[in-house]
Design a protein around this motif. Sequence first.
Motif, PDB file in Angstrom:
ATOM      1  N   ILE A 360       0.834  -1.198   0.000  1.00  0.00           N
ATOM      2  CA  ILE A 360       0.000   0.000   0.000  1.00  0.00           C
ATOM      3  C   ILE A 360       0.869   1.247   0.000  1.00  0.00           C
ATOM      4  CG2 ILE A 360      -1.808   1.259   1.244  1.00  0.00           C
ATOM      5  CD1 ILE A 360      -2.712  -1.419   2.383  1.00  0.00           C
ATOM      6  N   VAL A 400       0.294  -7.890   3.780  1.00  0.00           N
ATOM      7  CA  VAL A 400      -0.070  -6.497   3.545  1.00  0.00           C
ATOM      8  C   VAL A 400       1.034  -5.618   4.104  1.00  0.00           C
ATOM      9  CG1 VAL A 400      -1.808  -4.714   3.842  1.00  0.00           C
ATOM     10  CG2 VAL A 400      -2.505  -7.121   3.771  1.00  0.00           C
ATOM     11  N   PHE A 403      -0.044  -1.296   6.115  1.00  0.00           N
ATOM     12  CA  PHE A 403      -1.442  -1.383   6.551  1.00  0.00           C
ATOM     13  C   PHE A 403      -1.797  -0.211   7.467  1.00  0.00           C
ATOM     14  CE2 PHE A 403      -4.599  -2.704   9.660  1.00  0.00           C
ATOM     15  CZ  PHE A 403      -5.577  -3.292   8.893  1.00  0.00           C
ATOM     16  N   LYS A 404      -2.940   0.437   7.158  1.00  0.00           N
ATOM     17  CA  LYS A 404      -3.467   1.495   8.007  1.00  0.00           C
ATOM     18  C   LYS A 404      -4.882   1.195   8.504  1.00  0.00           C
ATOM     19  CE  LYS A 404      -0.782   5.316   6.013  1.00  0.00           C
ATOM     20  NZ  LYS A 404      -0.838   6.643   5.360  1.00  0.00           N
ATOM     21  N   GLY A 405      -5.469   0.144   7.977  1.00  0.00           N
ATOM     22  CA  GLY A 405      -6.781  -0.247   8.447  1.00  0.00           C
ATOM     23  C   GLY A 405      -7.920   0.578   7.889  1.00  0.00           C
ATOM     24  N   GLU A 409      -9.298  -1.441   2.842  1.00  0.00           N
ATOM     25  CA  GLU A 409      -8.349  -2.501   3.170  1.00  0.00           C
ATOM     26  C   GLU A 409      -9.044  -3.634   3.917  1.00  0.00           C
ATOM     27  OE1 GLU A 409      -4.898  -0.926   5.238  1.00  0.00           O
ATOM     28  OE2 GLU A 409      -5.037   0.928   4.092  1.00  0.00           O
ATOM     29  N   LEU A 413      -9.628  -7.637   2.726  1.00  0.00           N
ATOM     30  CA  LEU A 413      -9.058  -8.734   3.509  1.00  0.00           C
ATOM     31  C   LEU A 413     -10.149  -9.660   4.029  1.00  0.00           C
ATOM     32  CD1 LEU A 413      -6.229  -6.879   5.465  1.00  0.00           C
ATOM     33  CD2 LEU A 413      -6.001  -8.413   3.510  1.00  0.00           C
ATOM     34  N   ILE A 428       0.471  -8.999   8.489  1.00  0.00           N
ATOM     35  CA  ILE A 428       0.149  -7.578   8.422  1.00  0.00           C
ATOM     36  C   ILE A 428       1.348  -6.766   8.897  1.00  0.00           C
ATOM     37  CG2 ILE A 428      -1.406  -5.765   9.203  1.00  0.00           C
ATOM     38  CD1 ILE A 428      -2.835  -7.824   7.552  1.00  0.00           C
ATOM     39  N   LEU A 430       2.346  -3.117   9.702  1.00  0.00           N
ATOM     40  CA  LEU A 430       1.719  -1.831   9.967  1.00  0.00           C
ATOM     41  C   LEU A 430       2.536  -0.677   9.389  1.00  0.00           C
ATOM     42  CD1 LEU A 430       0.761  -2.435  13.715  1.00  0.00           C
ATOM     43  CD2 LEU A 430      -0.672  -2.782  11.699  1.00  0.00           C
ATOM     44  N   SER A 431       1.854   0.338   8.906  1.00  0.00           N
ATOM     45  CA  SER A 431       2.521   1.516   8.368  1.00  0.00           C
ATOM     46  C   SER A 431       3.161   2.327   9.495  1.00  0.00           C
ATOM     47  CB  SER A 431       1.511   2.389   7.621  1.00  0.00           C
ATOM     48  OG  SER A 431       2.100   3.605   7.223  1.00  0.00           O
ATOM     49  N   TYR A 444      -3.527   1.913  13.992  1.00  0.00           N
ATOM     50  CA  TYR A 444      -3.566   0.908  12.932  1.00  0.00           C
ATOM     51  C   TYR A 444      -3.638  -0.497  13.534  1.00  0.00           C
ATOM     52  CZ  TYR A 444      -1.720   4.909  10.296  1.00  0.00           C
ATOM     53  OH  TYR A 444      -1.527   6.151   9.753  1.00  0.00           O
ATOM     54  N   ALA A 448      -6.497  -3.364  13.057  1.00  0.00           N
ATOM     55  CA  ALA A 448      -6.132  -4.690  12.555  1.00  0.00           C
ATOM     56  C   ALA A 448      -6.749  -5.800  13.392  1.00  0.00           C
ATOM     57  CB  ALA A 448      -4.610  -4.829  12.527  1.00  0.00           C
TER      58      ALA A 448
END
Length: 464
Positions: A360, A400, A403-405, A409, A413, A428, A430-431, A444, A448
Amino acid sequence: MADNNNNNNNNRRSSRDIISSLSSELLCLIFCFLPFKEAARTSVLSTRFRHVWRGMKRIDFQESFFVQPDEPEEQKQIHRRNFINFAYQWLTNYTGTTIDTFSLTFSRPGDFPVDMHNFIIFSLARSVKGLSLDFHDPIRTEDGLENRGGVFNLPVHVYGHRGLESLKLSSCNFWVSGFRNFSALKHLSLGLIELRQNCVKALLLCCPLLESFTLKKCWSIDAHLDISGPNLTTLVVDKCNFLYGLVQIDAPNMRLFKYSGRDEQFYFERQLTSLQEAELDFGVESEFAEVGQLLYDLLEQLFSARVLTVVPSADEPLGLLNTLNVRHLILKTSMHRFEFYGIRFMLKSCPLLETLTINIGPARIFHDYVPPFKLDAEEFWTKNLVVYKCIKSSLKVVEVIGFKGSRNELMFLQYLISLGRVLEELNIYLSDEVDGYGGNKEIYMQRAQWLHQCKKPNLRISFY
């Protein structure tokens, strides 16, 4: 307790003794696996190590060792002189007889032309096999590249070095005819330079053994570009400025193909049965353009690739004539709702898919774009669903990255989890970015956790 301390001390002494027992030649070989700057730091470890790194066969001189990008220009020039002095001192004390690779990165070679020539001649005199010369100025923007050529000319001595196997030039002018002596050249990379008419074709004819060819941010490339090489296994074309023409490729043994840039037309003269990996990115347009058909035409020719990286288009054609052989699909996406059709198309086109990576990135621009069909982002992945073959029978791993949720997204998923019959892993990552709405890594992670509601007993979900 005392025995444990004695054992630990003995272990540390044993480790030091092992290192001390190694020959200088072996230590130098080990140092070659370190970045040049890190290898230099080993000189402070001991008296013996002070000179070992001076015999390294991989030399990498970078202006950034001394010059910082945010410094005033006057200060930069002083530090550039310090860098030149350092390079001279190092080369004067060099203990090796041959050099495998010599890299020089310097943004103002025109201010120190004699020194640049001396450094390059030093490497040639030691039978260098790989030469990398990068003279671009990182401060300048990438706009208007066609208004400035290479800032330095490749020294004439280089053309007489027949043993050269790898050459990388950035912002460095050269004579095409001089490449006739590079009969042993296997790897060629050109960047930030103007390539005039028939230049590429002539270069490839001069280098029949070429295995990898890279064009990076070059401009004024022929309207009809021919790339041909019986031994060519790797081709990379990155953000070049073509004259809006056709790229014709004849490389039957190609294993890796990467393209990033505008929507050029590609034609492969033969089937790429040896192709293992392809990466396609038409996403550098300042505004979104409908490049879907060009992308799918290109995919038809790259059907044999096992690893495919692609930016999904907003279009969804009826289907490819041949399904893809892809086992690992990497989608570079912002998970914008206009990309949903392209994502769905890629899932449909990869019936043997085993691993799906969703990378992403920043949001794309879709000015004035109207989707071909009514698109409800809330219902796209939840109603009237089609379960594609890969979802039912082969997709085992989904990861992923960034991931920011977001809602898009999570809905996608959920679709993969609920319908993935053989899905085993969901990873996952995380960003690290803070979004414009106050979102951060902690938030985030909270978002998740919702995925656990969709989890099946045989699915392992991991967060990083």
